[in-house]
Design an enzyme around this catalytic site. Sequence first.
Site, PDB file in Angstrom:
ATOM      1  N   SER A  77      -2.262  11.778   4.370  1.00  0.00           N
ATOM      2  CA  SER A  77      -2.091  11.083   5.647  1.00  0.00           C
ATOM      3  C   SER A  77      -2.803  11.870   6.738  1.00  0.00           C
ATOM      4  O   SER A  77      -3.100  13.058   6.577  1.00  0.00           O
ATOM      5  CB  SER A  77      -0.601  10.969   5.985  1.00  0.00           C
ATOM      6  OG  SER A  77      -0.392  10.482   7.298  1.00  0.00           O
TER       7      SER A  77
ATOM      8  N   TYR B 217       7.919  14.572   6.392  1.00  0.00           N
ATOM      9  CA  TYR B 217       6.774  13.782   5.954  1.00  0.00           C
ATOM     10  C   TYR B 217       5.473  14.552   6.151  1.00  0.00           C
ATOM     11  O   TYR B 217       4.648  14.649   5.230  1.00  0.00           O
ATOM     12  CB  TYR B 217       6.745  12.466   6.739  1.00  0.00           C
ATOM     13  CG  TYR B 217       5.567  11.581   6.409  1.00  0.00           C
ATOM     14  CD1 TYR B 217       5.531  10.852   5.223  1.00  0.00           C
ATOM     15  CD2 TYR B 217       4.491  11.461   7.282  1.00  0.00           C
ATOM     16  CE1 TYR B 217       4.461  10.028   4.923  1.00  0.00           C
ATOM     17  CE2 TYR B 217       3.412  10.634   6.983  1.00  0.00           C
ATOM     18  CZ  TYR B 217       3.401   9.929   5.805  1.00  0.00           C
ATOM     19  OH  TYR B 217       2.328   9.117   5.506  1.00  0.00           O
TER      20      TYR B 217
ATOM     21  N   ILE C  42      -2.257   1.929   8.686  1.00  0.00           N
ATOM     22  CA  ILE C  42      -2.748   0.908   7.765  1.00  0.00           C
ATOM     23  C   ILE C  42      -1.688  -0.187   7.691  1.00  0.00           C
ATOM     24  O   ILE C  42      -0.489   0.093   7.677  1.00  0.00           O
ATOM     25  CB  ILE C  42      -2.986   1.493   6.352  1.00  0.00           C
ATOM     26  CG1 ILE C  42      -3.958   2.688   6.416  1.00  0.00           C
ATOM     27  CG2 ILE C  42      -3.500   0.415   5.407  1.00  0.00           C
ATOM     28  CD1 ILE C  42      -5.360   2.349   6.866  1.00  0.00           C
TER      29      ILE C  42
END
Length: 259
Positions: A141, A156, A189
Amino acid sequence: MQLADKVALVTGGGEGIGRATALLFAREGAKVAVLGRHRENLDPVVDQIAAEHGQAMAVCADVSDPDQMQAAIKEIADKWGRLDIVFANAGVNGVWAPLEELEPDEWDRTLSINLKGTFLSVKYALPLLKKRGGSVIVNSSINGTRVFSNTGATAYSCSKAAQVAFTKMTALELAPSKVRVNVICPGAIETSIDDNTEHRNLEKVQTPVEFPDTDKPLERAPGSAEQVARLVLFLASDASDHVTGTEVWVDGAESLIRG
């Protein structure tokens, strides 16, 4: 047919980037193992590939479970006898919350799926990949690699940063076996991953930022799963046969303005 006669594993293949990549791989000639936890998400992808005269199989497994992933790789080997490409795509956003409110089990779940899942997907595939050489693509990411302003996304972002380190370590280790390892870093996205994200009390820690025009400079909109899939195809194919240990951002310059 860039992937003719190849066998590919796509984890998290039932939706979003994984689904788009599985379909594209099949259209380029690969036999595709579509892996995920829920068969109801996998079967429509397999059925679509079959309808387009491709070959695919659904493999149910939790990427964070060693026994399940060993069994999944065996299932692929028993059916097709080889494995050339691994797209380690499965992941979750998890809980985004202030650090003092983030529970240890929430941290563990995010790291287990995103990082341990990548490790297991590659580890158990290696005996097959090493037979002929192959390509591993890890889905990371912009968070944790170029963007650090999403305060609260600590678990994350750490998992995604670690995936880049994993890629570089394994690229060097596996180079003598002709196994290439690269990592992609998507920005925003259009997928359903946000539906499974818990945002909790972020107003306590996030610094308000306003962009005068847009934070997506190239197209002024989130990217598509198909745009990411095309990058994965390049890294899976022989067109990138001298590329390994490399991270590639696919974000329309979003990370450059947000970072």
